[in-house]
Design a protein around this motif. Structure first.
Motif, short mmCIF file in Angstrom:
data_model
loop_
_atom_site.label_atom_id
_atom_site.label_comp_id
_atom_site.label_asym_id
_atom_site.label_seq_id
_atom_site.Cartn_x
_atom_site.Cartn_y
_atom_site.Cartn_z
N LEU A 26 3.64 5.54 -1.65
CA LEU A 26 4.09 6.59 -0.75
C LEU A 26 4.66 7.69 -1.64
N GLN A 42 2.15 12.95 8.08
CA GLN A 42 1.23 12.33 7.12
C GLN A 42 1.90 11.17 6.38
N ASP A 43 3.19 11.32 6.08
CA ASP A 43 3.93 10.23 5.45
C ASP A 43 3.99 9.01 6.37
N ARG A 46 0.61 7.36 6.34
CA ARG A 46 0.43 6.60 5.09
C ARG A 46 1.23 5.30 5.14
N VAL A 67 -5.71 2.93 -0.89
CA VAL A 67 -5.09 4.25 -0.69
C VAL A 67 -5.88 5.30 -1.47
N HIS A 70 -9.06 5.92 0.35
CA HIS A 70 -8.73 6.63 1.59
C HIS A 70 -8.46 8.11 1.32
N ASP A 71 -7.79 8.38 0.20
CA ASP A 71 -7.42 9.76 -0.14
C ASP A 71 -8.59 10.57 -0.71
#
Length: 139
Positions: A26, A42-43, A46, A67, A70-71
């Motif tokens: 994060l 968005q945080d 996530r 992650v 995903h990003d």
């Protein structure tokens, strides 16, 4: 939103959020003028993604890779399937090990069908041996 609000929205504790920040899963939160951590929608998304991964028992390195994929929407998602296949294999191995443990515990439990004084307890006698598993298997 502040860290407490994020924790409430994600149904977790603030220490969990700080842990994921330290691990780089994060991103570091923006700070308000009064130095409070401030988080965005968005945080929260996530954090929910990470928590969903954790609920499946995925490890931090596995989550880090998911992650990353995903990003980066242009990355081939073959690694997602590979990650899940490996994790599924591990879960199956754990299930087999637990089934063996369950059977060993049942065998051990059968050594004391009629409880009496502890001096004559077959379970305690078996556990006193070098290896409880060996004594269970030899029965």
């Amino acid at each position: 939103m502040k860290i407490g609000e994020l924790a409430k929205a994600a149904e977790c504790q603030t220490v969990t959020i700080r842990f994921y920040e330290r691990k780089g899963l994060l991103g570091a939160a923006a700070r308000s003028d009064s130095n409070y951590r401030m988080y965005s929608k968005q945080d929260l998304e996530r954090l929910l993604f990470i928590r969903n991964c954790r609920s499946l028992g995925l490890t931090l390195p596995e989550i880090r890779r998911l992650v990353e994929i995903h990003d980066n929407p242009s990355i081939d998602c073959t690694d997602v399937n590979t990650c899940l296949d490996k994790h599924l294999d591990e879960v199956e191995k754990q299930m087999q090990a637990l089934a063996q443990l369950q059977e060993e515990l049942r065998r051990l439990r059968s050594r004391c069908a009629v409880p009496g004084v502890s001096a004559g307890c077959g379970v305690l006698a078996a556990l006193s041996k070098t290896s409880a598993r060996q004594s269970c298997e030899s029965k």
